[in-house]
Structure formats: C-alpha cells, structure tokens
Design a protein around this motif. Sequence first.
Motif, PDB file in Angstrom:
ATOM      1  N   LEU A 340     -22.647  -8.039  12.623  1.00  0.00           N
ATOM      2  CA  LEU A 340     -21.776  -7.090  11.926  1.00  0.00           C
ATOM      3  C   LEU A 340     -20.354  -7.638  11.895  1.00  0.00           C
ATOM      4  CD1 LEU A 340     -21.182  -4.327  10.653  1.00  0.00           C
ATOM      5  CD2 LEU A 340     -21.097  -3.370  12.960  1.00  0.00           C
ATOM      6  N   MET A 341     -19.764  -7.663  10.709  1.00  0.00           N
ATOM      7  CA  MET A 341     -18.414  -8.208  10.530  1.00  0.00           C
ATOM      8  C   MET A 341     -17.556  -7.240   9.727  1.00  0.00           C
ATOM      9  SD  MET A 341     -19.523 -12.074   9.353  1.00  0.00           S
ATOM     10  CE  MET A 341     -20.783 -11.449   8.228  1.00  0.00           C
ATOM     11  N   ASP A 342     -16.273  -7.471   9.799  1.00  0.00           N
ATOM     12  CA  ASP A 342     -15.274  -6.810   8.969  1.00  0.00           C
ATOM     13  C   ASP A 342     -14.068  -7.733   8.965  1.00  0.00           C
ATOM     14  OD1 ASP A 342     -13.918  -4.880   7.454  1.00  0.00           O
ATOM     15  OD2 ASP A 342     -13.288  -3.724   9.198  1.00  0.00           O
ATOM     16  N   HIS A 343     -13.171  -7.579   8.038  1.00  0.00           N
ATOM     17  CA  HIS A 343     -11.876  -8.218   8.203  1.00  0.00           C
ATOM     18  C   HIS A 343     -11.066  -7.391   9.197  1.00  0.00           C
ATOM     19  CE1 HIS A 343     -12.585 -10.046   4.004  1.00  0.00           C
ATOM     20  NE2 HIS A 343     -12.903 -10.919   4.941  1.00  0.00           N
ATOM     21  N   HIS A 344     -10.109  -8.016   9.818  1.00  0.00           N
ATOM     22  CA  HIS A 344      -9.252  -7.254  10.731  1.00  0.00           C
ATOM     23  C   HIS A 344      -7.805  -7.425  10.316  1.00  0.00           C
ATOM     24  CE1 HIS A 344      -8.472 -10.980  13.276  1.00  0.00           C
ATOM     25  NE2 HIS A 344      -9.607 -11.305  12.690  1.00  0.00           N
ATOM     26  N   TYR A 345      -7.044  -6.360  10.473  1.00  0.00           N
ATOM     27  CA  TYR A 345      -5.648  -6.384  10.077  1.00  0.00           C
ATOM     28  C   TYR A 345      -4.850  -5.550  11.069  1.00  0.00           C
ATOM     29  CZ  TYR A 345      -6.161  -1.831   7.599  1.00  0.00           C
ATOM     30  OH  TYR A 345      -6.380  -0.519   7.261  1.00  0.00           O
ATOM     31  N   GLY A 346      -3.745  -4.951  10.637  1.00  0.00           N
ATOM     32  CA  GLY A 346      -2.868  -4.279  11.590  1.00  0.00           C
ATOM     33  C   GLY A 346      -1.866  -5.240  12.198  1.00  0.00           C
ATOM     34  N   MET A 347      -1.682  -6.416  11.560  1.00  0.00           N
ATOM     35  CA  MET A 347      -0.685  -7.379  12.035  1.00  0.00           C
ATOM     36  C   MET A 347       0.090  -7.908  10.836  1.00  0.00           C
ATOM     37  SD  MET A 347      -3.888  -8.739  11.814  1.00  0.00           S
ATOM     38  CE  MET A 347      -4.840 -10.218  11.463  1.00  0.00           C
ATOM     39  N   GLY A 348       1.329  -8.261  11.064  1.00  0.00           N
ATOM     40  CA  GLY A 348       2.162  -8.766   9.990  1.00  0.00           C
ATOM     41  C   GLY A 348       3.626  -8.638  10.340  1.00  0.00           C
ATOM     42  N   ALA A 349       4.479  -8.554   9.312  1.00  0.00           N
ATOM     43  CA  ALA A 349       5.920  -8.470   9.541  1.00  0.00           C
ATOM     44  C   ALA A 349       6.579  -7.782   8.359  1.00  0.00           C
ATOM     45  CB  ALA A 349       6.508  -9.868   9.744  1.00  0.00           C
ATOM     46  N   SER A 350       7.758  -7.250   8.593  1.00  0.00           N
ATOM     47  CA  SER A 350       8.531  -6.592   7.541  1.00  0.00           C
ATOM     48  C   SER A 350      10.003  -6.914   7.733  1.00  0.00           C
ATOM     49  CB  SER A 350       8.299  -5.079   7.568  1.00  0.00           C
ATOM     50  OG  SER A 350       8.676  -4.543   8.821  1.00  0.00           O
ATOM     51  N   ALA A 351      10.793  -6.679   6.690  1.00  0.00           N
ATOM     52  CA  ALA A 351      12.205  -7.040   6.759  1.00  0.00           C
ATOM     53  C   ALA A 351      12.951  -6.437   5.582  1.00  0.00           C
ATOM     54  CB  ALA A 351      12.359  -8.564   6.760  1.00  0.00           C
ATOM     55  N   THR A 352      14.269  -6.601   5.597  1.00  0.00           N
ATOM     56  CA  THR A 352      15.117  -6.282   4.452  1.00  0.00           C
ATOM     57  C   THR A 352      15.294  -7.544   3.623  1.00  0.00           C
ATOM     58  OG1 THR A 352      16.302  -4.595   5.702  1.00  0.00           O
ATOM     59  CG2 THR A 352      17.366  -5.429   3.714  1.00  0.00           C
ATOM     60  N   PHE A 353      15.099  -7.401   2.316  1.00  0.00           N
ATOM     61  CA  PHE A 353      15.201  -8.545   1.407  1.00  0.00           C
ATOM     62  C   PHE A 353      16.493  -8.388   0.618  1.00  0.00           C
ATOM     63  CE2 PHE A 353      14.251 -11.580  -1.829  1.00  0.00           C
ATOM     64  CZ  PHE A 353      13.272 -12.423  -1.317  1.00  0.00           C
ATOM     65  N   GLU A 354      17.489  -9.168   0.950  1.00  0.00           N
ATOM     66  CA  GLU A 354      18.815  -9.023   0.356  1.00  0.00           C
ATOM     67  C   GLU A 354      18.967  -9.845  -0.917  1.00  0.00           C
ATOM     68  OE1 GLU A 354      21.469 -10.063   3.549  1.00  0.00           O
ATOM     69  OE2 GLU A 354      21.511  -8.002   4.299  1.00  0.00           O
ATOM     70  N   GLY A 355      20.003  -9.471  -1.704  1.00  0.00           N
ATOM     71  CA  GLY A 355      20.396 -10.301  -2.830  1.00  0.00           C
ATOM     72  C   GLY A 355      20.058  -9.780  -4.203  1.00  0.00           C
ATOM     73  N   PHE A 356      19.425  -8.609  -4.308  1.00  0.00           N
ATOM     74  CA  PHE A 356      19.048  -8.089  -5.620  1.00  0.00           C
ATOM     75  C   PHE A 356      19.511  -6.640  -5.795  1.00  0.00           C
ATOM     76  CE2 PHE A 356      16.245 -11.597  -4.756  1.00  0.00           C
ATOM     77  CZ  PHE A 356      16.181 -12.260  -5.978  1.00  0.00           C
TER      78      PHE A 356
END
Length: 569
Positions: A340-356
């Motif tokens: 039995l498989m699945d993809h796993h997630y719940g990980m990553g990153a976020s930020a403020t993207f300046e300049g626009f």
Amino acid sequence: MSTQKDVPTTYDAIVVGSGISGGYAAMELCKKGYKTLVLERGRNIEHITDYDTAHKDNWELPYNGRVPVEEINDHYTKQNRLNWWINQDNKPFINKDSDYPYDEIERFDWIRGHHLGGRSLMWGRHCYRWSDIDFEANAKEGIGVDWPIRYADIEPWYTQVETFVGVSGQAEGLKQVPDGVFLKPFELNCAEQSFREKVKEKYPERIITPGRVANLSEYNPEIHLGTRGQCQTRNRCWRGCPFGAYFSSQSATLPVAKETGNLTIRPDSIAAEVIYDPNTERATGVRVIDANTGEEIIYNAKIIFCNASTIGTTALLLNSRSERFPNGLGNDSGELGHNLMDHHYGMGASATFEGFEDTYYQGRKPNGFYIPRFRNIDKETEQKEYLRGFGYQGQVARQTDIAPEQIGEALKAEIFKPGPYKINVACFAEMLPYHENRMFLNHDKKDQHGLPIITFDAKLRDNEMKLREDGVKCAVEMLEAAGCKDISYYNNVTAPGACIHEMGTARMGNDPKTSVLNKWNQIHAVPNVFVTDGACMTSSGTQNPSITYMALTARAVDYAHKQLEAGEL
C-alpha cells in the motif's frame, strides 16, 4: 444523467466504480459496442443540477463556509485530521466517517466520496506522464517487483487520453515528466515567472512550470466530448463544475458512454463479491447489495473491470473468497492488500515575494506552478542518502491580512489595499512499495451492510523521512535563490491516505508468484477480471497518478476487446 435501479441482470461487461478510471472504462467499453453496467455504491449525482454550492459565495454558505467543530467531531474526525479538508462547499461530496468506519493499526487518513463520479468530482486535476525513470526504478534498485511495462507501452495511450481529457500545460523537454498533448497553459503570473527565472539561474535542473491540469483552457467541441466548456477561472473546482470545464466522469466519459445506448448505471449498489466459476476458471459476475433495501442481486458479464479505488477494489477482491481462492480472488501470490502506497506531503516552505507591488492579475486560475522531480534522475543528480525523489506544487499570490475587528468603511478600505505577494512551495514525495504496508479485512467485524471492516497497517519509513528532509531543504534553497523574505519552513509528517493518491495493493508484475496482475491489468489466474485503478500500481512515482490510471484503462479495454474478438475471453 439518467440511471436505473430495476435493470437486466446480464451484460457484456460490468464496471465496478464510476470515478476517474471507472468512467473511462465504461466509455471505452460502450464505444466498442459492449452493453455495460456501471455499479456505483453511492448515490446518484446529476451533472450541473446537483452541484449545489457551485455558484455560492462563502457568505451564502452556513457558517461562512466552515463546518462546526461539533459536526466534525461527530462525523469527520478522521477525514479532517489535516484541519482544512472538510468545508461547506465540498461537504456534499465527502463521506461521513460515522457511516463508513474502518480500523487502524497505523494511522491512515482515508478520504472518500461515495457518489456517482467518485473523486473525479473532487480531484486536484494535475496530470503528469510517468517516464522510464519511474517504470524501471524497482528493477534497478531491487525494490518490490519490476513493472511489466515501460513507457513505450503506455505512451500512445497517454496521447489518446490527454487528447480527450484536455490537459493545459507547457512543454519543457524533461525526461522525468515527458511532454504530452497540451492545450495552452494557464500562464504563470508575473511573480511566478520571476521565481522560475531566478531559480533557473542558480539551479538550472529545477524547472518551475505551469501546473499541467485537466481544465480546458481552450475548448474544441469536436475533441472535448461530453458536456464540456471552457474554464471560467473561478477556482471552485471541487464543488463540481457546471461549465464542464474540468474533466470528470459526469462531464465527459459517462455522457459519451450514454450516447452509445450501451450504458446502464446502477447507483446505491455495493459490490460485495466477484463470483468465480472453478469449471471455467473465469469470473461470472458480481454479487451486489442494494444500499437502501439490503436486497442482494447477482449481475453477470463476460468481463469485469474493477475500478472501485485502490482500497475499494482490493476490499472487493479480498472478500471474493472461494475454495479455489480462500484468501481472495486471484490472490495466489499473497500480495493482495500489500504494498500500500500514497504520496506524502505536509512539508515545504513559504515566504514573502517582494518586487511586484505595482502589479496585479485577474481571475482565479485553477492551478499554480509545478516543479518536477530533480533528484536521482541521472548520475549527476544521484543522492546517496535515499532512493527516488519528490516534486512541488505551489503558487505566488497577493494576500491581505485584515484585522478581525475591522468593519464598515475601514474594512472596505483595507480590502482594496494590495497586499504583498506570498509564495508557498509544497513538496510531494514518493513512497516505496513495502510489503509490510497493507490493508486487510476483519471478517469478525462487520459494517452496516454486513461486509467485513477494513483495517490499515501502513506507515512512512526511513527513506520517506530522508526524502522529506531534503524536500524542505531544497524548497528553502529555491526561495533564497529568488530573493524571498521572511522564509519559513515546515515538515508536518502526514499519514498515508492524506494525499489521496492511494496506490498498490493489487500490483502488476511479470511473475504470478509475486504479483496479482499481468502487464494487461488482468488478474493472472482470472483473465476476464481487470483492475485499472490505483490498486494496480507497482510503485508510486512522484507524479499525480490519475492520468496514468486512465491510460492503463484505455489500454486494458483495447486488449480485452481484441481478446474477446479472438475468442480468448
């Protein structure tokens, strides 16, 4: 779409399940002239008229679109473990845990919708081809069993399916996610385009591309059959699309099947058992329990396609016991329910993207960006710490933080102030096919229909944890390369099931001693039973899997048709 409850009991073909792969199987079978019965365990859903929340804004929904804590605790405790999945706008398509219990040795977040169309009404619509990097991985690494097919076997079926489905996307020439038949992409916004360019400068192997999604960015009535129309960029897809702009069983495959005159649909029909005849060594039909009356009916057919979902199909096969198959139909290998498989997630990153700050965009496109896998592609990208890889989905969008106490003119003024661009990069990683990760039936414990309760015993292991760590690290690196500010990262380990990409449990393989299905998706020992949903998968890849299910389904129906014409089935 009309359905029938009082129907004949003999057909050329039976399809169990009406979701992504079941709808496609039904269409292909009906187009080839087979009288086909589709069994759907859930209620009927009429296209357009039953999309109750499709045109409502949040303030028109109860509790401003949210579901009260008391209701969550009573009915959705397992399916809402991620604290965002259940809302008033999609709740009509989500099962209540209280109605469909299951047991866990290890946590499994099983998100389901029992209704006509299944999760084709709720899916994320991302469509990415697999490559030989995926199909060859098990054999090269000595993991699980070898896939019995390669990319060349499925490539023409990807082309056929993509043409019919309508996949918007941008060709990138990447070997890990081969280009396909694309409609024009929903283009990256200015900040996303800047992200693409800045990341590519420092990490040329990390490509930010528009997500490839089954939304019609352009509509051709001669190709996009059914009840389709062009995407209105409302981004309310999981409510059901009255424009038919995204691909679903209701908007596409079932209407085409119906037009042939060969389709019969029976909702509220719980497939309890595939019936096996030891004299012919073939399945003869399916025993069905009427969900409302409890009546049992046997429907007969020459061929049977099992498309009830990874879990649903395997539960059906495990419950199909006989003297020849005491542990489930076709389970000579003992692998049914395992891997039995699945993809796993719940990980990553976020930020403020300046300049626009002086730019804006219109509409709510139904996708963001996609970053295909860039680890373990070749010698140059090989990692010593872990096997396989991960990809990302994300977006850059304007956000406005409004204090909750603001009302009236102050609130209006704040709403119209453009906020900064915010970026989120969410990682989706591969899960290896471990024999120990399994589902099984508890025949001593029954549900309200008298069927055995499913028990899950699957978890992420060491390789997955290492993938997660590197996935977060690479996300932060890309945000830094793009000059983002206020970077934060997260790694909240999810349980299998949460990504809603369940796979495995009736895997394909060359050897009947180690697999359930052959290269044509037939059960090795019962050749008139085909499995083309997620249960058939031999590994999980990093890509969203639905387009692969559909390609395998079209291929299997074509093979079944030729076998029937040759008198082999």
